[in-house]
Design a protein around this motif. Structure first.
Motif, PDB file in Angstrom:
ATOM      1  N   VAL A  83      39.382  31.682  40.117  1.00 30.92           N
ATOM      2  CA  VAL A  83      40.329  32.803  40.203  1.00 30.92           C
ATOM      3  C   VAL A  83      40.940  32.751  41.594  1.00 30.92           C
ATOM      4  CG1 VAL A  83      40.622  35.302  40.093  1.00 30.92           C
ATOM      5  CG2 VAL A  83      38.982  34.174  38.580  1.00 30.92           C
ATOM      6  N   ASP A  84      42.230  32.509  41.639  1.00 32.90           N
ATOM      7  CA  ASP A  84      42.928  32.311  42.917  1.00 32.90           C
ATOM      8  C   ASP A  84      42.197  31.284  43.779  1.00 32.90           C
ATOM      9  OD1 ASP A  84      44.942  34.051  42.216  1.00 32.90           O
ATOM     10  OD2 ASP A  84      43.990  35.782  43.139  1.00 32.90           O
ATOM     11  N   GLY A  85      41.758  30.190  43.141  1.00 32.14           N
ATOM     12  CA  GLY A  85      41.168  29.064  43.862  1.00 32.14           C
ATOM     13  C   GLY A  85      39.698  29.208  44.193  1.00 32.14           C
ATOM     14  N   GLU A  86      39.068  30.304  43.824  1.00 29.33           N
ATOM     15  CA  GLU A  86      37.647  30.504  44.125  1.00 29.33           C
ATOM     16  C   GLU A  86      36.866  30.605  42.821  1.00 29.33           C
ATOM     17  OE1 GLU A  86      36.422  30.749  47.224  1.00 29.33           O
ATOM     18  OE2 GLU A  86      38.358  30.706  48.254  1.00 29.33           O
ATOM     19  N   ALA A  87      35.659  30.027  42.840  1.00 33.86           N
ATOM     20  CA  ALA A  87      34.826  30.136  41.645  1.00 33.86           C
ATOM     21  C   ALA A  87      34.453  31.591  41.404  1.00 33.86           C
ATOM     22  CB  ALA A  87      33.569  29.296  41.816  1.00 33.86           C
ATOM     23  N   ALA A  88      34.498  31.995  40.159  1.00 28.58           N
ATOM     24  CA  ALA A  88      34.157  33.382  39.816  1.00 28.58           C
ATOM     25  C   ALA A  88      33.494  33.388  38.450  1.00 28.58           C
ATOM     26  CB  ALA A  88      35.414  34.257  39.800  1.00 28.58           C
ATOM     27  N   ARG A  89      32.605  34.350  38.252  1.00 26.68           N
ATOM     28  CA  ARG A  89      31.960  34.537  36.948  1.00 26.68           C
ATOM     29  C   ARG A  89      32.933  35.300  36.054  1.00 26.68           C
ATOM     30  NH1 ARG A  89      27.800  31.430  38.587  1.00 26.68           N
ATOM     31  NH2 ARG A  89      25.790  32.476  38.809  1.00 26.68           N
ATOM     32  N   ALA A  90      33.398  34.654  35.007  1.00 22.96           N
ATOM     33  CA  ALA A  90      34.366  35.328  34.126  1.00 22.96           C
ATOM     34  C   ALA A  90      33.738  36.504  33.396  1.00 22.96           C
ATOM     35  CB  ALA A  90      34.944  34.332  33.122  1.00 22.96           C
ATOM     36  N   CYS A  91      32.401  36.503  33.272  1.00 22.92           N
ATOM     37  CA  CYS A  91      31.750  37.615  32.561  1.00 22.92           C
ATOM     38  C   CYS A  91      31.580  38.832  33.460  1.00 22.92           C
ATOM     39  CB  CYS A  91      30.404  37.181  31.992  1.00 22.92           C
ATOM     40  SG  CYS A  91      29.109  36.954  33.231  1.00 22.92           S
ATOM     41  N   LEU A  92      31.792  38.654  34.756  1.00 25.90           N
ATOM     42  CA  LEU A  92      31.627  39.791  35.671  1.00 25.90           C
ATOM     43  C   LEU A  92      32.964  40.345  36.148  1.00 25.90           C
ATOM     44  CD1 LEU A  92      28.592  38.830  37.950  1.00 25.90           C
ATOM     45  CD2 LEU A  92      28.638  40.147  35.845  1.00 25.90           C
ATOM     46  N   LEU A  93      34.054  39.765  35.691  1.00 32.25           N
ATOM     47  CA  LEU A  93      35.381  40.247  36.084  1.00 32.25           C
ATOM     48  C   LEU A  93      36.025  40.931  34.898  1.00 32.25           C
ATOM     49  CD1 LEU A  93      37.282  37.438  38.025  1.00 32.25           C
ATOM     50  CD2 LEU A  93      36.832  39.769  38.806  1.00 32.25           C
ATOM     51  N   PHE A  94      36.465  42.140  35.086  1.00 31.17           N
ATOM     52  CA  PHE A  94      37.284  42.746  34.048  1.00 31.17           C
ATOM     53  C   PHE A  94      38.637  42.031  34.055  1.00 31.17           C
ATOM     54  CE2 PHE A  94      34.555  46.548  34.923  1.00 31.17           C
ATOM     55  CZ  PHE A  94      33.940  46.564  33.677  1.00 31.17           C
ATOM     56  N   ALA A  95      39.180  41.812  32.876  1.00 31.04           N
ATOM     57  CA  ALA A  95      40.483  41.135  32.806  1.00 31.04           C
ATOM     58  C   ALA A  95      41.539  41.928  33.575  1.00 31.04           C
ATOM     59  CB  ALA A  95      40.895  40.960  31.352  1.00 31.04           C
ATOM     60  N   VAL A  96      41.436  43.258  33.557  1.00 31.14           N
ATOM     61  CA  VAL A  96      42.450  44.067  34.246  1.00 31.14           C
ATOM     62  C   VAL A  96      42.424  43.855  35.759  1.00 31.14           C
ATOM     63  CG1 VAL A  96      42.640  45.867  32.493  1.00 31.14           C
ATOM     64  CG2 VAL A  96      40.891  46.048  34.276  1.00 31.14           C
ATOM     65  N   GLN A  97      41.309  43.309  36.261  1.00 31.88           N
ATOM     66  CA  GLN A  97      41.250  42.998  37.692  1.00 31.88           C
ATOM     67  C   GLN A  97      42.056  41.743  38.019  1.00 31.88           C
ATOM     68  OE1 GLN A  97      36.734  43.206  37.540  1.00 31.88           O
ATOM     69  NE2 GLN A  97      37.109  43.875  39.626  1.00 31.88           N
ATOM     70  N   CYS A  98      42.472  41.030  36.995  1.00 29.69           N
ATOM     71  CA  CYS A  98      43.120  39.733  37.210  1.00 29.69           C
ATOM     72  C   CYS A  98      44.635  39.810  37.113  1.00 29.69           C
ATOM     73  CB  CYS A  98      42.589  38.723  36.202  1.00 29.69           C
ATOM     74  SG  CYS A  98      40.823  38.459  36.392  1.00 29.69           S
ATOM     75  N   GLU A  99      45.193  40.999  37.145  1.00 31.95           N
ATOM     76  CA  GLU A  99      46.651  41.146  37.137  1.00 31.95           C
ATOM     77  C   GLU A  99      47.249  40.299  38.261  1.00 31.95           C
ATOM     78  OE1 GLU A  99      48.922  42.939  35.275  1.00 31.95           O
ATOM     79  OE2 GLU A  99      50.492  42.176  36.589  1.00 31.95           O
ATOM     80  N   GLY A 100      48.147  39.391  37.905  1.00 34.51           N
ATOM     81  CA  GLY A 100      48.825  38.566  38.908  1.00 34.51           C
ATOM     82  C   GLY A 100      47.996  37.398  39.421  1.00 34.51           C
ATOM     83  N   ALA A 101      46.790  37.210  38.876  1.00 39.51           N
ATOM     84  CA  ALA A 101      45.914  36.156  39.409  1.00 39.51           C
ATOM     85  C   ALA A 101      46.241  34.792  38.805  1.00 39.51           C
ATOM     86  CB  ALA A 101      44.458  36.502  39.112  1.00 39.51           C
ATOM     87  N   GLU A 102      45.836  33.757  39.535  1.00 42.52           N
ATOM     88  CA  GLU A 102      45.936  32.371  39.041  1.00 42.52           C
ATOM     89  C   GLU A 102      44.547  31.994  38.559  1.00 42.52           C
ATOM     90  OE1 GLU A 102      48.318  29.780  39.564  1.00 42.52           O
ATOM     91  OE2 GLU A 102      49.866  30.909  40.623  1.00 42.52           O
ATOM     92  N   ILE A 103      44.424  31.712  37.280  1.00 43.45           N
ATOM     93  CA  ILE A 103      43.128  31.356  36.701  1.00 43.45           C
ATOM     94  C   ILE A 103      43.163  29.872  36.330  1.00 43.45           C
ATOM     95  CG2 ILE A 103      41.432  31.924  34.915  1.00 43.45           C
ATOM     96  CD1 ILE A 103      42.224  34.444  36.320  1.00 43.45           C
ATOM     97  N   VAL A 104      42.113  29.160  36.638  1.00 43.16           N
ATOM     98  CA  VAL A 104      41.987  27.780  36.137  1.00 43.16           C
ATOM     99  C   VAL A 104      40.669  27.694  35.376  1.00 43.16           C
ATOM    100  CG1 VAL A 104      41.848  25.333  36.693  1.00 43.16           C
ATOM    101  CG2 VAL A 104      43.322  26.813  38.049  1.00 43.16           C
ATOM    102  N   THR A 105      40.746  27.259  34.139  1.00 41.33           N
ATOM    103  CA  THR A 105      39.559  27.060  33.315  1.00 41.33           C
ATOM    104  C   THR A 105      39.305  25.567  33.187  1.00 41.33           C
ATOM    105  OG1 THR A 105      40.714  26.849  31.217  1.00 41.33           O
ATOM    106  CG2 THR A 105      40.251  29.096  31.981  1.00 41.33           C
TER     107      THR A 105
END
Ligand code: FES
Ligand code: FES
Length: 413
Positions: A74-96
């Protein structure tokens, strides 16, 4: 009521309070493609990626932030997708993990995992890949001895750690200045279905808000899942057949299970198609765009895409061409490059190709009828199921026959 705040690193403005039973439109860039999804405030990013965008490479293990299977960038940093609400990712760059590389152009980490036999059941692999990518891109100076601790945020239930650490160490040594960037990020189709069932409930396709539907058809850059080439001899003359191809509404009705729901500008059409495959019934909401219409050559080309509420998506590049055939009839050829993702892709190329081929064969029969009468008899639900069950039966039969041949071959030895 739930208060939704943007991530501290995000660019979004704070939102108003949102009731727990309301949904929120979220704009994110996922693997290089900007997409919009409509989610309940409680939906976590992992579910949204998997269920609404069909990106099932992100695995969910514990959903408590313990196992690391769901690691994404998420914005270039590793993040736990299960601990982030999707609404927190408004405008974010996600790489899966789907953005890391393609089968034809694998990322060095993917190549190394394969070379070092770091893939056992593979369940932890996406988390391991994304976590090691984050480590080597942000801390290329990491020492070999530090890798076990640095990689300990993702658990492998098969205890495949020896191969995994060897693979990461191999890439660490060969890329001392940091690993190359993701190789599969770019414009592609991510069809956010925008349902309110963000936790993967698979809300019915009828609930898709018009604003969340794709406005433009984008074909994936990789090779198609199936290539369909069908030639059919029709009884009607070529000009009458072309009149059907040239009328997109009539044309859509010739496709089994398809119907047009909206005519847009720019030769674009919205529609719905229902495809049944044995017990699995998929309802695709889609968009088609004519990209070439050549009356002189009787040739029509269109791009189409659709997504169903269960996480399946399909795109196709279709060329239909009619030419005068013997006895005053028409030879209709259809070529389609079909891309499948999500659940529907799990059926394998042979079955997917066979289903597509049979659909086109039924389509050709309907075109002939439409050329003669100006309308199409709605294929009954029974006919559709028979079509699909026939496909499954034939495919299974072929597999059984292949198995029997193999048994006989072994017995003769
Ligand atoms: S599923 Fe997210 S850490 Fe386990
Ligand atoms: S390879 Fe199976 S959990 Fe790690």
């Amino acid at each position: 009521m739930t208060t939704v705040e943007p991530r501290r690193t995000g660019t979004a403005e704070p939102r108003d309070r949102v009731a727990a039973d309301e949904t929120v439109g979220i704009r994110m860039t996922v693997n290089g493609t900007e997409t919009t999804v409509t989610v309940p405030p409680r939906a976590h990013l992992g579910d949204v990626l998997r269920e609404q965008l069909g990106l099932t490479g992100t695995h969910l293990g514990c959903e408590h932030g313990v196992c690391g299977m769901c690691t994404v960038l998420v914005d270039g940093e590793a993040a736990r997708a299960c601990l982030l609400f999707a609404v927190q990712c408004e405008g974010a760059e996600i790489v899966t993990v789907e953005g890391l590389g393609t089968p034809e152009d694998q990322h060095p980490l993917q190549q190394a995992f394969s070379a070092h036999h770091a893939l056992q059941c593979g369940f932890c692999t996406p988390g391991m890949l994304m976590s090691s990518y984050d480590l080597l891109s942000n801390t290329p100076e990491v020492e070999s001895e530090e890798l076990p601790e640095q990689m300990s945020g993702v658990l492998c239930r098969c205890t495949g750690y020896r191969g995994i650490l060897a693979a990461v160490d191999d890439v660490r040594q060969s890329h001392p200045d940091g690993v190359p960037g993701p190789r599969a990020c770019g414009a592609r189709t991510l069809v956010g279905r925008g349902t309110g069932g963000g936790s993967g409930a698979g809300a019915p396709a009828e609930e898709v808000p018009a604003a969340a539907l794709a406005q433009e058809v984008r074909l994936p850059s990789g090779p198609p899942s199936a290539v369909v080439d069908v030639t059919s001899a029709l009884r009607q003359p070529v000009e009458r057949v072309w009149a059907v191809l040239d009328d997109f509404d009539l044309l859509a009705r010739c496709l089994p299970g398809a119907r047009l729901t909206e005519v847009l500008d720019g030769d674009r059409y919205r529609g719905r198609a229902v495809v049944a495959l044995g017990p699995v019934k998929l309802s695709f909401d889609g968009l088609a765009q004519v990209v070439e219409r050549d009356p002189a050559a009787h040739r029509l080309r269109f791009h189409a895409q659709g997504a169903d509420a269960g996480g399946s998506a399909t795109q196709a590049d279709v060329v239909l061409a009619a030419e005068a055939g013997p006895d005053g009839g028409t030879v209709l050829t259809a070529h389609a490059d079909v891309h499948l993702t999500g659940r529907v892709a799990q059926f394998g190329r042979a079955l997917a190709g066979d289903v597509s081929r049979r659909l086109f064969e039924q389509f050709a029969t309907s075109v002939d009828e439409a050329a003669e009468t100006g309308s199409v008899t709605e294929p009954g639900r029974g006919a559709q199921l028979r079509l699909v069950l026939g496909t499954v039966r034939d495919t299974v039969g072929a597999l059984v026959r292949r198995g029997l041949t193999r048994v006989r071959t072994l017995r003769r030895r």
